[in-house]
Design a protein around this motif. Structure first.
Motif, PDB file in Angstrom:
ATOM      1  N   ALA A 349       8.720 -31.558  69.242  1.00  0.00           N
ATOM      2  CA  ALA A 349       9.271 -31.288  70.950  1.00  0.00           C
ATOM      3  C   ALA A 349      10.147 -29.912  70.842  1.00  0.00           C
ATOM      4  O   ALA A 349       9.758 -29.217  71.701  1.00  0.00           O
ATOM      5  CB  ALA A 349       9.685 -32.607  71.501  1.00  0.00           C
ATOM      6  N   GLN A 350      11.000 -30.146  69.984  1.00  0.00           N
ATOM      7  CA  GLN A 350      11.940 -29.010  69.872  1.00  0.00           C
ATOM      8  C   GLN A 350      11.387 -27.561  69.632  1.00  0.00           C
ATOM      9  O   GLN A 350      11.597 -26.621  70.273  1.00  0.00           O
ATOM     10  CB  GLN A 350      13.234 -29.365  69.334  1.00  0.00           C
ATOM     11  CG  GLN A 350      14.131 -30.522  69.812  1.00  0.00           C
ATOM     12  CD  GLN A 350      14.908 -31.008  68.802  1.00  0.00           C
ATOM     13  OE1 GLN A 350      14.924 -30.495  67.682  1.00  0.00           O
ATOM     14  NE2 GLN A 350      15.813 -32.149  69.143  1.00  0.00           N
ATOM     15  N   GLU A 351      10.381 -27.799  68.626  1.00  0.00           N
ATOM     16  CA  GLU A 351       9.974 -26.558  68.463  1.00  0.00           C
ATOM     17  C   GLU A 351       8.904 -25.899  69.345  1.00  0.00           C
ATOM     18  O   GLU A 351       8.809 -24.865  69.337  1.00  0.00           O
ATOM     19  CB  GLU A 351       9.109 -26.960  67.051  1.00  0.00           C
ATOM     20  CG  GLU A 351       9.873 -26.998  65.544  1.00  0.00           C
ATOM     21  CD  GLU A 351      10.643 -25.692  65.326  1.00  0.00           C
ATOM     22  OE1 GLU A 351      10.026 -24.477  65.107  1.00  0.00           O
ATOM     23  OE2 GLU A 351      11.797 -25.634  65.043  1.00  0.00           O
ATOM     24  N   ILE A 352       8.447 -27.034  69.993  1.00  0.00           N
ATOM     25  CA  ILE A 352       7.135 -26.454  70.948  1.00  0.00           C
ATOM     26  C   ILE A 352       8.062 -26.012  72.250  1.00  0.00           C
ATOM     27  O   ILE A 352       7.554 -24.985  73.121  1.00  0.00           O
ATOM     28  CB  ILE A 352       6.265 -27.615  71.405  1.00  0.00           C
ATOM     29  CG1 ILE A 352       5.270 -27.827  70.276  1.00  0.00           C
ATOM     30  CG2 ILE A 352       5.711 -27.499  72.615  1.00  0.00           C
ATOM     31  CD1 ILE A 352       4.393 -29.179  70.423  1.00  0.00           C
ATOM     32  N   GLY A 353       9.208 -26.389  72.518  1.00  0.00           N
ATOM     33  CA  GLY A 353       9.966 -25.695  73.621  1.00  0.00           C
ATOM     34  C   GLY A 353      10.390 -26.977  74.481  1.00  0.00           C
ATOM     35  O   GLY A 353      10.589 -26.605  75.778  1.00  0.00           O
ATOM     36  N   PHE A 354      11.081 -27.900  74.034  1.00  0.00           N
ATOM     37  CA  PHE A 354      11.677 -28.872  74.901  1.00  0.00           C
ATOM     38  C   PHE A 354      13.350 -29.038  74.198  1.00  0.00           C
ATOM     39  O   PHE A 354      13.588 -28.956  73.239  1.00  0.00           O
ATOM     40  CB  PHE A 354      10.814 -30.330  74.812  1.00  0.00           C
ATOM     41  CG  PHE A 354       9.731 -30.301  75.491  1.00  0.00           C
ATOM     42  CD1 PHE A 354       9.802 -30.454  76.760  1.00  0.00           C
ATOM     43  CD2 PHE A 354       8.628 -30.438  75.009  1.00  0.00           C
ATOM     44  CE1 PHE A 354       8.583 -30.413  77.569  1.00  0.00           C
ATOM     45  CE2 PHE A 354       7.289 -30.304  75.492  1.00  0.00           C
ATOM     46  CZ  PHE A 354       7.295 -30.498  77.064  1.00  0.00           C
ATOM     47  N   ILE A 356      16.122 -31.708  74.511  1.00  0.00           N
ATOM     48  CA  ILE A 356      16.184 -33.277  74.919  1.00  0.00           C
ATOM     49  C   ILE A 356      17.699 -33.338  75.381  1.00  0.00           C
ATOM     50  O   ILE A 356      18.637 -33.220  74.416  1.00  0.00           O
ATOM     51  CB  ILE A 356      15.770 -33.981  73.685  1.00  0.00           C
ATOM     52  CG1 ILE A 356      14.272 -33.880  73.318  1.00  0.00           C
ATOM     53  CG2 ILE A 356      16.015 -35.537  74.098  1.00  0.00           C
ATOM     54  CD1 ILE A 356      13.894 -34.683  72.225  1.00  0.00           C
ATOM     55  N   THR A 357      17.758 -33.576  76.562  1.00  0.00           N
ATOM     56  CA  THR A 357      19.240 -33.737  77.234  1.00  0.00           C
ATOM     57  C   THR A 357      19.761 -35.244  77.496  1.00  0.00           C
ATOM     58  O   THR A 357      20.929 -35.378  77.639  1.00  0.00           O
ATOM     59  CB  THR A 357      18.996 -32.903  78.271  1.00  0.00           C
ATOM     60  OG1 THR A 357      18.295 -33.832  79.452  1.00  0.00           O
ATOM     61  CG2 THR A 357      18.906 -31.755  78.217  1.00  0.00           C
ATOM     62  N   VAL A 384      15.006 -37.618  78.381  1.00  0.00           N
ATOM     63  CA  VAL A 384      14.483 -36.294  79.423  1.00  0.00           C
ATOM     64  C   VAL A 384      14.522 -35.326  78.678  1.00  0.00           C
ATOM     65  O   VAL A 384      15.589 -34.955  77.882  1.00  0.00           O
ATOM     66  CB  VAL A 384      15.588 -36.663  80.575  1.00  0.00           C
ATOM     67  CG1 VAL A 384      15.351 -35.272  81.461  1.00  0.00           C
ATOM     68  CG2 VAL A 384      15.809 -37.965  81.167  1.00  0.00           C
ATOM     69  N   ALA A 385      13.429 -34.515  79.000  1.00  0.00           N
ATOM     70  CA  ALA A 385      13.385 -33.282  78.021  1.00  0.00           C
ATOM     71  C   ALA A 385      13.148 -32.016  78.955  1.00  0.00           C
ATOM     72  O   ALA A 385      12.190 -32.153  79.828  1.00  0.00           O
ATOM     73  CB  ALA A 385      12.186 -33.408  76.920  1.00  0.00           C
TER      74      ALA A 385
END
Length: 398
Positions: A349-354, A356-357, A384-385
């Protein structure tokens, strides 16, 4: 004209009509199937020694079988009502019933499809889903699962006055019986649910569009198994639905349900729509996407993540809750299945562009019953991203 393309579309329509007719037939054959299953218990009873039968009579066991028969018939009446007028789809139900033989010109009647054990299991699950989404008894599960998601939605758009929420577009894929999507609409947002299962679509359409009173219907979703029951009364207890009037939404409101595959519908980009004007692009089209017990339905979870990211508008938010019970793992249908762990999923998810907060684990059941002796509890993951723009190395080939 591409005749092969037209032929493929006709074949697809025919397959869709057959599948739809098969689901309708499953609803209609619920009573016959389950009365037969309950009658198996009677046969087993009469195979017992007389003294054992008398003891079972003493505790009311055989009497309960008659009561279960009555509840099966009551459920069957309810399920038949759902499919009496299945006007949610523009599909000719009769498409699977007969056809004209081209050589003889005779009308040939096809045999109605016979529901499988798997079909009936889906139907029983649908009855339990009514409990989770539309009954007073399901309130606790909804409080655990839906409330954190709604709270996060409100928090993310806290600068938006409630009377302006209709400008915020929220997508809920895997909507099931649509209570979460309905709650989003009731809170004033523009809400769209998406669902693939005909069992869920027919049932959600019924409760949302053909139900106008609180506790209008009574169902008996726990009669199908006698295992892990603390009391005979817990098996035959009645559940009333719905616990709210589905028509009670704000005026104005924007609430819709879309039938179909998430990837096929929401995976359409601007480029795809430009190439095929019959398709609608969802790129940057949604301010929020809520996924509840949905991510693990993916065959290719990377594709899911890419679609969610692309469909969100800049600064949009993805709110998730659920386990990773990968639905297609070890399937025997030949479908692909990519199963990842939670830490891998977050990295993807982070690599794709999210970004996470917020993240936490929320223990929850799913269509569970508090009165049973067995309890399955998921350690569901909530987060929540926020959609962010991923900066790629301009020298790379990506």
């Amino acid at each position: 004209m591409d005749n092969s393309h037209t032929q493929n579309e006709e074949n697809s329509d025919e397959l869709e009509a057959r599948h739809f007719a098969h689901i309708i037939e499953t609803f209609r054959q619920y009573e016959t199937y389950h009365l037969s299953a309950n009658n198996r218990r009677r046969k087993d009873y009469y195979r017992l020694p007389r003294e054992n039968q008398e003891l079972l009579d003493l505790v009311g066991w055989r009497k309960r079988l008659q009561e279960v028969d009555e509840k099966i018939s009551a459920n069957a009446d309810f399920l038949r009502t759902i499919v009496d007028h299945p006007d949610i789809f523009a599909i000719e139900e009769s498409a699977n019933e007969s056809y004209t033989d081209e050589l003889s010109g005779w009308r040939v009647h096809k045999k109605k499809s016979k529901p499988t054990d798997f079909d009936m299991d889906k139907l029983r699950s649908t009855l339990k889903q009514f409990v989770r989404d539309w009954s007073k008894e399901g309130e606790q599960e909804r409080e655990v699962c839906y409330k954190p998601m709604l709270d996060a939605l409100h928090q993310h758009f806290s600068d938006c006055p409630p009377d302006q929420r209709l400008n915020i577009r929220v997508l809920i894929p895997g909507a099931g019986l649509a209570r979460l999507a309905w709650e989003v609409a009731r809170a004033g947002y523009s809400s769209q649910g998406n669902e693939f299962s005909h069992f869920m679509l027919l049932s959600s359409y019924f409760v949302l569009n053909r139900t106008d009173q609180i506790n209008q219907h009574t169902i008996y979703p726990f009669i199908h198994s006698f295992s892990n029951a603390r009391s005979s009364a817990s098996i035959t207890r009645a559940i009333q639905i719905p616990d709210v009037r589905p028509s009670e939404l704000p005026d104005p409101s924007d609430f819709s349900l879309v039938a179909g595959d998430f990837v096929e519908i929401y995976g359409v980009s601007d480029k795809d729509a430009e190439a095929d004007p019959s398709k609608q692009s969802h790129e940057n089209g949604w301010n929020a996407i809520l996924t509840c017990f949905f991510i693990d339905t993916a065959k290719d979870v990377v594709e899911y993540l890419r679609i969610i990211h692309r469909a969100l508008a800049p600064g949009g938010v993805w709110i998730n809750l659920g386990p990773l019970l990968w639905h297609y793992e070890n399937n025997n249908t030949g479908d692909p299945s990519i199963e990842v762990s939670l830490d891998e999923l977050k990295l993807l998810a982070q690599e794709i562009g999210f970004e996470i907060t917020d993240q936490r684990t929320i223990p929850t059941t799913y269509t569970g019953t508090a009165e049973g002796m067995l309890r399955y509890e998921y350690q569901a993951e909530f987060w929540v991203a926020k959609k962010v723009v991923v900066q790629r190395d301009p020298t790379s080939n990506e």
